[in-house]
Write a protein that holds these residues in place. Structure first.
Motif, PDB file in Angstrom:
ATOM      1  N   GLU A   1      41.118-103.223   6.784  1.00 13.04           N
ATOM      2  CA  GLU A   1      42.131-103.658   5.827  1.00 13.04           C
ATOM      3  C   GLU A   1      41.553-104.389   4.615  1.00 13.04           C
ATOM      4  OE1 GLU A   1      45.403-103.170   5.769  1.00 13.04           O
ATOM      5  OE2 GLU A   1      45.247-101.865   7.510  1.00 13.04           O
ATOM      6  N   SER A   2      40.301-104.869   4.729  1.00 12.01           N
ATOM      7  CA  SER A   2      39.739-105.753   3.699  1.00 12.01           C
ATOM      8  C   SER A   2      39.405-105.053   2.403  1.00 12.01           C
ATOM      9  CB  SER A   2      38.470-106.442   4.232  1.00 12.01           C
ATOM     10  OG  SER A   2      38.787-107.381   5.217  1.00 12.01           O
ATOM     11  N   SER A   3      38.917-103.825   2.495  1.00 11.50           N
ATOM     12  CA  SER A   3      38.376-103.156   1.316  1.00 11.50           C
ATOM     13  C   SER A   3      39.311-102.051   0.849  1.00 11.50           C
ATOM     14  CB  SER A   3      36.992-102.581   1.640  1.00 11.50           C
ATOM     15  OG  SER A   3      36.422-102.012   0.493  1.00 11.50           O
ATOM     16  N   ARG A   4      40.135-102.359  -0.148  1.00 13.34           N
ATOM     17  CA  ARG A   4      41.064-101.364  -0.675  1.00 13.34           C
ATOM     18  C   ARG A   4      40.379-100.420  -1.660  1.00 13.34           C
ATOM     19  NH1 ARG A   4      43.178-106.062  -1.315  1.00 13.34           N
ATOM     20  NH2 ARG A   4      43.412-105.955  -3.586  1.00 13.34           N
ATOM     21  N   MET A   5      39.215-100.821  -2.144  1.00 15.60           N
ATOM     22  CA  MET A   5      38.434 -99.975  -3.037  1.00 15.60           C
ATOM     23  C   MET A   5      36.955-100.304  -2.854  1.00 15.60           C
ATOM     24  SD  MET A   5      39.773-101.892  -6.504  1.00 15.60           S
ATOM     25  CE  MET A   5      39.499-100.437  -7.472  1.00 15.60           C
ATOM     26  N   PRO A   6      36.047 -99.362  -3.131  1.00 16.31           N
ATOM     27  CA  PRO A   6      34.612 -99.629  -2.953  1.00 16.31           C
ATOM     28  C   PRO A   6      34.167-100.816  -3.806  1.00 16.31           C
ATOM     29  CG  PRO A   6      35.009 -97.290  -3.299  1.00 16.31           C
ATOM     30  CD  PRO A   6      36.311 -97.986  -3.580  1.00 16.31           C
ATOM     31  N   LEU A   7      33.240-101.596  -3.263  1.00 11.50           N
ATOM     32  CA  LEU A   7      32.733-102.764  -3.975  1.00 11.50           C
ATOM     33  C   LEU A   7      31.991-102.355  -5.242  1.00 11.50           C
ATOM     34  CD1 LEU A   7      32.973-105.752  -3.293  1.00 11.50           C
ATOM     35  CD2 LEU A   7      30.746-105.629  -2.162  1.00 11.50           C
ATOM     36  N   PHE A   8      31.250-101.228  -5.175  1.00 13.22           N
ATOM     37  CA  PHE A   8      30.465-100.730  -6.307  1.00 13.22           C
ATOM     38  C   PHE A   8      30.562 -99.206  -6.380  1.00 13.22           C
ATOM     39  CE2 PHE A   8      27.915-104.260  -4.453  1.00 13.22           C
ATOM     40  CZ  PHE A   8      27.925-105.154  -5.514  1.00 13.22           C
ATOM     41  N   ASP A   9      30.139 -98.663  -7.513  1.00  9.75           N
ATOM     42  CA  ASP A   9      29.741 -97.268  -7.610  1.00  9.75           C
ATOM     43  C   ASP A   9      28.252 -97.262  -7.278  1.00  9.75           C
ATOM     44  OD1 ASP A   9      28.573 -94.861  -8.566  1.00  9.75           O
ATOM     45  OD2 ASP A   9      30.248 -94.560  -9.938  1.00  9.75           O
ATOM     46  N   LEU A  10      27.885 -96.817  -6.077  1.00  8.72           N
ATOM     47  CA  LEU A  10      26.513 -96.967  -5.593  1.00  8.72           C
ATOM     48  C   LEU A  10      25.498 -96.213  -6.441  1.00  8.72           C
ATOM     49  CD1 LEU A  10      26.928 -96.909  -1.706  1.00  8.72           C
ATOM     50  CD2 LEU A  10      26.554 -98.859  -3.215  1.00  8.72           C
ATOM     51  N   ARG A  11      25.888 -95.084  -7.008  1.00 11.80           N
ATOM     52  CA  ARG A  11      24.943 -94.345  -7.855  1.00 11.80           C
ATOM     53  C   ARG A  11      24.600 -95.138  -9.109  1.00 11.80           C
ATOM     54  NH1 ARG A  11      27.091 -88.012  -7.626  1.00 11.80           N
ATOM     55  NH2 ARG A  11      26.758 -87.713  -5.374  1.00 11.80           N
ATOM     56  N   LYS A  12      25.603 -95.683  -9.751  1.00 13.91           N
ATOM     57  CA  LYS A  12      25.359 -96.506 -10.938  1.00 13.91           C
ATOM     58  C   LYS A  12      24.620 -97.784 -10.572  1.00 13.91           C
ATOM     59  CE  LYS A  12      29.314 -94.845 -13.657  1.00 13.91           C
ATOM     60  NZ  LYS A  12      30.579 -95.238 -14.324  1.00 13.91           N
ATOM     61  N   LEU A  13      24.958 -98.334  -9.410  1.00 16.61           N
ATOM     62  CA  LEU A  13      24.306 -99.564  -8.960  1.00 16.61           C
ATOM     63  C   LEU A  13      22.806 -99.352  -8.791  1.00 16.61           C
ATOM     64  CD1 LEU A  13      24.425-102.472  -7.767  1.00 16.61           C
ATOM     65  CD2 LEU A  13      24.744-101.398  -5.541  1.00 16.61           C
TER      66      LEU A  13
END
Length: 330
Positions: free
Chosen positions: A239-251
């Motif tokens: 329930e905690s993560s409604r959207m990814p914390l990052f765009d991992l490719r850009k990160l």
């Protein structure tokens, strides 16, 4: 809405949260299974310059007359990683550090927990998350805090240090993603532990930890962890993560966080001996970056703040903070 510590209080008084019907809670909270606060904790919302509100679980430090005449403990600010939110610190570590005199603040990054979500498909970048934390620290803490980050939250803390957003009393990296990101971890697993690599990919990238209790346990917790607790945390993580914390490719394209570590900030780099995500080489890489010796905690896994032996990591951090100014008070 009322205001406390310069923050907006939740519309439902904290003392009533555990007494209200689940149906009503669903109308008030973003998480379908909201975290019920422990005694002495408050849920407040810090308004960011963007106008979005960031959830903060706060627990005031209990004062000890003899100790506090000799030492004024710095506030502690906790930053979670992917699939987590402020609640992961509130379970054990906030009560522990409160008992030891520390004002403690656990943040939910945007798009996580009860925090507002920004526009777009991801919660933010290293820069935006660090800036949100800096805004909170600037406006809500009177003393320079110790900033504590877990997993990808540790990478955000590293970015914060490298860009000198504000003075810190110290920084603690708990099972942190290394300064170069998680690509090195992934490649090492692929060549040395292909089965583990497959499980990690399924668990995190495909989010299979949300539906498989055994995989959730293997990914985040020790074998001796009680299954009922794992089930509870599995629900909260889902329930905690409604959207990814990052765009991992850009990160990954923006890493490493800096060419060298910031020598003005004291850093504790600590890992877990049974970590299924961050391996020993990843821990060593982070410690080498800051020129410190890594501390590996035995008998705990990646989520050491929630694991069955959570107090081991908490005690290590407490001892380290007390040693920052050469003092050690009971």
């Amino acid at each position: 809405m009322a205001v406390a510590h310069g923050c907006i209080l939740a519309s439902i008084p904290t003392t009533r949260i555990t007494k209200m019907p689940h149906a009503i809670l669903n109308k008030e909270y973003k998480m379908k299974a909201p975290y019920k606060l422990n005694q002495g904790q408050s849920r407040i919302f810090h308004e960011l310059p963007s106008g979005l509100n960031m959830e903060v679980i706060y627990q005031k430090g209990l004062r000890h007359e003899k100790r506090d005449k000799l030492w004024n403990p710095p506030p502690l600010v906790f930053v979670h990683g992917s699939f987590h939110a402020a609640w992961c610190w509130a379970e054990h570590w906030l009560p522990f550090f409160s008992q030891n005199g520390f004002d403690s603040y656990a943040l939910s990054l945007l798009g996580q927990g009860e925090s507002d979500a920004p526009e777009g498909s991801v919660a933010g970048t290293l820069q935006t998350h660090a800036a949100d934390i800096a805004d909170f620290i600037k406006k809500q803490t009177k003393l320079s805090p110790v900033l504590i980050g877990h997993s990808f939250g540790g990478l955000i803390v590293q970015y914060y240090i490298a860009n000198e957003y504000s003075d810190l009393a110290g920084a603690v990296l708990v099972c942190s993603v290394p300064p170069t990101g998680n690509s090195g971890l992934v490649w090492r697993y692929l060549f040395s532990k292909p089965v583990a690599a497959f499980k990690v990919t399924m668990s995190l990238a495909a989010k299979a930890f949300q539906t498989s209790l055994p995989l959730c346990k293997e990914t985040f917790f020790s074998k001796k962890m009680d299954d009922n607790l794992v089930l509870r945390y599995q629900e909260l993580m889902t329930e905690s993560s409604r959207m990814p914390l990052f765009d991992l490719r850009k990160l990954n394209a923006s890493l490493p966080v800096a060419s060298t570590g910031n020598p003005s900030t004291r850093v504790l780099v600590m890992g877990a001996a049974d970590d299924f995500i961050v391996d020993a080489k990843g821990l060593e890489e982070t410690a080498s970056f800051y020129g410190v010796k890594p501390e590996c905690v035995e008998g705990v896994a990646h989520d050491m703040m929630l694991d069955s032996s959570w107090e081991k990591g908490a005690q290590l951090i407490l001892s380290w903070i007390k040693g920052l100014d050469g003092k050690d008070f009971a």
